[in-house]
Design a protein around this motif. Structure first.
Motif, PDB file in Angstrom:
ATOM      1  N   GLU A   1       5.040 -10.445  -1.720  1.00  0.00           N
ATOM      2  CA  GLU A   1       4.786  -9.010  -1.826  1.00  0.00           C
ATOM      3  C   GLU A   1       3.472  -8.758  -2.576  1.00  0.00           C
ATOM      4  OE1 GLU A   1       8.240  -6.814  -2.824  1.00  0.00           O
ATOM      5  OE2 GLU A   1       7.173  -4.904  -2.842  1.00  0.00           O
ATOM      6  N   ARG A   2       3.262  -9.524  -3.639  1.00  0.00           N
ATOM      7  CA  ARG A   2       2.004  -9.406  -4.381  1.00  0.00           C
ATOM      8  C   ARG A   2       0.817  -9.691  -3.470  1.00  0.00           C
ATOM      9  NH1 ARG A   2       4.392 -11.202  -8.942  1.00  0.00           N
ATOM     10  NH2 ARG A   2       4.137 -13.390  -8.438  1.00  0.00           N
ATOM     11  N   ARG A   3       0.974 -10.700  -2.649  1.00  0.00           N
ATOM     12  CA  ARG A   3      -0.084 -11.108  -1.735  1.00  0.00           C
ATOM     13  C   ARG A   3      -0.357 -10.009  -0.692  1.00  0.00           C
ATOM     14  NH1 ARG A   3      -4.285 -12.737  -0.979  1.00  0.00           N
ATOM     15  NH2 ARG A   3      -4.845 -13.961   0.835  1.00  0.00           N
ATOM     16  N   LEU A   4       0.719  -9.420  -0.169  1.00  0.00           N
ATOM     17  CA  LEU A   4       0.572  -8.325   0.792  1.00  0.00           C
ATOM     18  C   LEU A   4      -0.169  -7.148   0.157  1.00  0.00           C
ATOM     19  CD1 LEU A   4       4.158  -8.419   2.376  1.00  0.00           C
ATOM     20  CD2 LEU A   4       2.038  -8.884   3.601  1.00  0.00           C
ATOM     21  N   GLU A   5       0.247  -6.805  -1.064  1.00  0.00           N
ATOM     22  CA  GLU A   5      -0.398  -5.706  -1.806  1.00  0.00           C
ATOM     23  C   GLU A   5      -1.886  -6.002  -1.992  1.00  0.00           C
ATOM     24  OE1 GLU A   5       0.774  -2.904  -3.166  1.00  0.00           O
ATOM     25  OE2 GLU A   5       2.940  -3.121  -2.865  1.00  0.00           O
ATOM     26  N   ASP A   6      -2.150  -7.234  -2.331  1.00  0.00           N
ATOM     27  CA  ASP A   6      -3.518  -7.664  -2.595  1.00  0.00           C
ATOM     28  C   ASP A   6      -4.389  -7.523  -1.342  1.00  0.00           C
ATOM     29  OD1 ASP A   6      -5.368  -8.928  -4.442  1.00  0.00           O
ATOM     30  OD2 ASP A   6      -5.345 -10.582  -2.977  1.00  0.00           O
ATOM     31  N   ILE A   7      -3.862  -7.970  -0.197  1.00  0.00           N
ATOM     32  CA  ILE A   7      -4.618  -7.865   1.056  1.00  0.00           C
ATOM     33  C   ILE A   7      -4.865  -6.399   1.409  1.00  0.00           C
ATOM     34  CG2 ILE A   7      -4.508  -8.262   3.557  1.00  0.00           C
ATOM     35  CD1 ILE A   7      -3.108 -10.877   2.985  1.00  0.00           C
ATOM     36  N   LEU A   8      -3.812  -5.593   1.238  1.00  0.00           N
ATOM     37  CA  LEU A   8      -3.935  -4.167   1.540  1.00  0.00           C
ATOM     38  C   LEU A   8      -5.030  -3.541   0.680  1.00  0.00           C
ATOM     39  CD1 LEU A   8      -2.775  -1.815   3.139  1.00  0.00           C
ATOM     40  CD2 LEU A   8      -1.177  -1.414   1.274  1.00  0.00           C
ATOM     41  N   TRP A   9      -5.035  -3.881  -0.598  1.00  0.00           N
ATOM     42  CA  TRP A   9      -6.021  -3.340  -1.525  1.00  0.00           C
ATOM     43  C   TRP A   9      -7.436  -3.713  -1.091  1.00  0.00           C
ATOM     44  CZ3 TRP A   9      -9.444  -5.253  -5.345  1.00  0.00           C
ATOM     45  CH2 TRP A   9      -9.867  -4.300  -6.276  1.00  0.00           C
TER      46      TRP A   9
ATOM     47  N   TRP B   1       8.095  -3.153   2.516  1.00  0.00           N
ATOM     48  CA  TRP B   1       7.177  -3.519   3.603  1.00  0.00           C
ATOM     49  C   TRP B   1       7.886  -3.599   4.945  1.00  0.00           C
ATOM     50  CZ3 TRP B   1       1.910  -4.323   3.654  1.00  0.00           C
ATOM     51  CH2 TRP B   1       1.286  -4.216   2.403  1.00  0.00           C
ATOM     52  N   TYR B   2       7.145  -3.220   6.005  1.00  0.00           N
ATOM     53  CA  TYR B   2       7.661  -3.256   7.361  1.00  0.00           C
ATOM     54  C   TYR B   2       6.674  -3.977   8.263  1.00  0.00           C
ATOM     55  CZ  TYR B   2      11.226   0.133   6.099  1.00  0.00           C
ATOM     56  OH  TYR B   2      12.302   0.753   5.527  1.00  0.00           O
ATOM     57  N   VAL B   3       7.199  -4.505   9.371  1.00  0.00           N
ATOM     58  CA  VAL B   3       6.317  -5.086  10.378  1.00  0.00           C
ATOM     59  C   VAL B   3       6.522  -4.339  11.685  1.00  0.00           C
ATOM     60  CG1 VAL B   3       7.990  -6.891  10.993  1.00  0.00           C
ATOM     61  CG2 VAL B   3       5.579  -7.193  11.564  1.00  0.00           C
ATOM     62  N   CYS B   4       5.400  -3.999  12.353  1.00  0.00           N
ATOM     63  CA  CYS B   4       5.462  -3.382  13.674  1.00  0.00           C
ATOM     64  C   CYS B   4       4.868  -4.356  14.680  1.00  0.00           C
ATOM     65  CB  CYS B   4       4.665  -2.084  13.716  1.00  0.00           C
ATOM     66  SG  CYS B   4       5.512  -0.714  12.972  1.00  0.00           S
ATOM     67  N   CYS B   5       5.671  -4.751  15.654  1.00  0.00           N
ATOM     68  CA  CYS B   5       5.199  -5.649  16.704  1.00  0.00           C
ATOM     69  C   CYS B   5       4.996  -4.842  17.966  1.00  0.00           C
ATOM     70  CB  CYS B   5       6.264  -6.701  17.000  1.00  0.00           C
ATOM     71  SG  CYS B   5       6.049  -8.189  16.086  1.00  0.00           S
ATOM     72  N   SER B   6       3.772  -4.791  18.455  1.00  0.00           N
ATOM     73  CA  SER B   6       3.542  -4.123  19.722  1.00  0.00           C
ATOM     74  C   SER B   6       3.638  -5.172  20.828  1.00  0.00           C
ATOM     75  CB  SER B   6       2.172  -3.458  19.714  1.00  0.00           C
ATOM     76  OG  SER B   6       1.860  -3.017  21.002  1.00  0.00           O
TER      77      SER B   6
END
Ligand code: ZN
Length: 372
Positions: A20-28, A165-170
Motif C-alpha cells: 500500500e505504501r508503494r502504491l501511494e508512493d507511485i501515485l504521488w 485500493w481498487y483495480v479496474c481491468c478493461s
C-alpha cells in the motif's frame, strides 16, 4: 449486433501495508509528474509561444528515469500514461474552446483529485497469476474476486478510494449475452422532480436514501470546516467526509445500475434525449442541468448494459419534446413550472414528463424509420 465487446471489471485489492505504501508512493510521483509536465507546457507557451505535445514530453522520460531513481522504479508505461492524460485534458480544453464554450484551463492536481494510475498494456508490467495481480516493482497483490473476469485484459488501472485500493481491468472480446426480444419499446425523459419518466407514464424516482446520505454529507462537511487546519482532528474529519462522499457515489451508482438493468430487461429499444445537444440548443432546459451530471453517467451505464444484452439505445435530438402535444402534434408552450400538459386542441391531459417521453419515443421511431 456484435458478438463481443469491451467491458471493465472492478475489484477491491487487498495489498499488504508495504504494498500500500508503494502504491501511494507511485501515485504521488505520478501526480508530481503530471503537475510538472503541465507547468512545463505553460512556461514554454508563455516564454516562447511553443506548444508541447505528449510525444515531445514522452521523449524526455528516459532522461528523467536515468536521473531520478524514484522514477526509474516506476514502470515506463505508467509514466507515459500520465503524460497521455495531460494531453487528453488539453485536447478536451481546445475542443471546447473551438465549439465556443468557456472551459476551465487544465489545472494542477491536488492529492485529493489525482487518484489513479494506469498500465496501458496488460502483460507489460502487469499480469495475473493464480488469482494474484502481479505488478512490476510492487509484487503480488491479493484481489477480492467479487465476480468472474471475462475476455482478454487490455489495460489495468489502479485507483485509490476512501476505503482502499481498487483495480479496474478493461477487457476486450467479452462475449455478449443477448436477451430474448420482448417486443416492447419506450421513450424516457429526464425529470426535474423524478429521476425519469417512461412513455407509458411510469415514473422512476430517486431513492429516499439519497436524502439521508446527503444530510450526512453536509454534517461531515460542517465538521471539517469547524476544525482547525493542520490538526489531527481535522484530518480525521476529512477522512470521514471522503467516506460520506463515497457512500453517496455508491448509492447513486447502485441505483443507476439497477434502473438500467430493469429497463434493458423490459425493452428492446430505449429512446432518450441527446442532452449534450439540448444544452447548446435550448437555454430554458438549463434548469435540468442539476440532473444532467447524473443523467450522463446513467446513459453510459444504460448503453453499456444494452450493448451487452443486444438491446438498442437511440438518442434523439431534443427539439420541442416537452412543448409538442403527444396526442395531436400541436405546440403547447409552457414554462418549466407548468407540470401538467393539457392540450386545448385535442384534450390530451397528462404529466409534462410523460408527454415528453411519448414524444421522444415517437421521434426515435421516426429516426429509426429513416435510417432503416
Ligand atoms: Zn393535442
Amino acid at each position: 449486433m456484435p458478438e463481443s465487446l469491451r467491458k471493465t471489471y472492478k475489484y477491491k485489492l487487498k495489498p499488504t501495508s508495504e504494498q500500500e505504501r508503494r502504491l501511494e508512493d507511485i501515485l504521488w510521483r505520478c501526480r508530481r509528474l503530471y503537475n510538472t509536465a503541465l507547468e512545463q507546457r505553460i512556461t514554454l507557451w508563455k516564454q516562447r509561444g511553443v506548444s508541447l505535445c505528449a510525444y515531445t514530453q514522452s521523449a524526455e522520460l528516459p532522461d528523467l528515469r536515468a536521473t531520478l531513481p524514484d522514477y526509474a522504479a516506476i514502470h515506463s508505461q505508467v509514466l507515459q500514461d500520465v503524460l497521455a492524460r495531460l494531453e487528453k485534458t488539453y485536447q478536451a480544453f481546445f475542443r471546447r474552446v473551438k465549439t465556443g464554450q468557456t472551459p476551465g484551463f487544465p489545472r494542477f492536481q491536488g492529492s485529493n483529485r489525482y487518484n489513479s494510475f494506469t498500465y496501458k498494456q496488460f502483460g507489460n508490467g502487469v499480469t495475473l497469476d493464480n488469482g494474484f495481480l502481479v505488478l512490476s516493482k510492487i509484487g503480488r497483490v491479493a484481489v477480492r474476486w467479487s465476480r468472474a473476469l471475462a475476455g482478454t485484459p487490455k489495460t489495468v488501472t489502479l485507483s485509490r478510494e476512501a476505503d482502499g485500493w481498487y483495480v479496474c481491468c478493461s477487457c476486450a472480446d467479452v462475449p455478449t449475452q443477448p436477451l430474448e426480444p420482448t417486443g416492447q419499446e419506450t421513450g424516457i425523459d429526464v425529470g426535474l422532480e423524478s429521476f425519469a419518466t417512461l412513455s407509458d407514464g411510469t415514473m422512476i424516482h430517486n431513492p429516499r436514501c439519497y436524502r439521508k446520505a446527503e444530510r450526512r454529507l453536509k454534517t461531515a462537511q460542517r465538521r471539517v470546516s469547524r476544525r482547525k487546519k493542520g490538526g489531527n482532528r481535522r484530518r480525521k474529519a476529512v477522512k470521514l467526509l471522503a467516506k460520506a462522499h463515497q457512500t453517496v457515489k455508491r448509492q447513486r451508482q447502485d441505483f443507476q445500475h439497477k434502473t438500467a438493468l430493469a429497463l434493458v430487461r423490459q425493452f428492446d429499444t430505449i429512446y432518450l434525449e441527446d442532452l449534450q445537444v439540448a444544452n447548446m440548443v435550448r437555454n430554458h432546459r438549463l434548469a435540468k442541468s442539476i440532473n444532467d451530471a447524473g443523467w450522463a453517467s446513467f446513459r453510459t451505464i444504460l448503453e453499456a448494459k444494452a450493448a451487452y444484452a443486444g438491446r438498442r439505445v437511440v438518442a434523439v435530438p431534443p427539439v420541442y419534446t416537452s412543448q409538442v402535444c403527444s396526442g395531436c402534434g400541436v405546440i403547447v408552450s409552457k414554462g418549466l413550472s407548468v407540470r401538467w400538459h393539457l392540450c386545448p386542441d385535442c384534450g390530451t391531459s397528462l404529466h409534462r414528463d410523460h408527454n415528453a417521453a411519448r414524444n421522444i419515443e415517437r421521434a426515435g421511431q421516426a429516426l429509426r424509420g429513416e435510417v432503416a
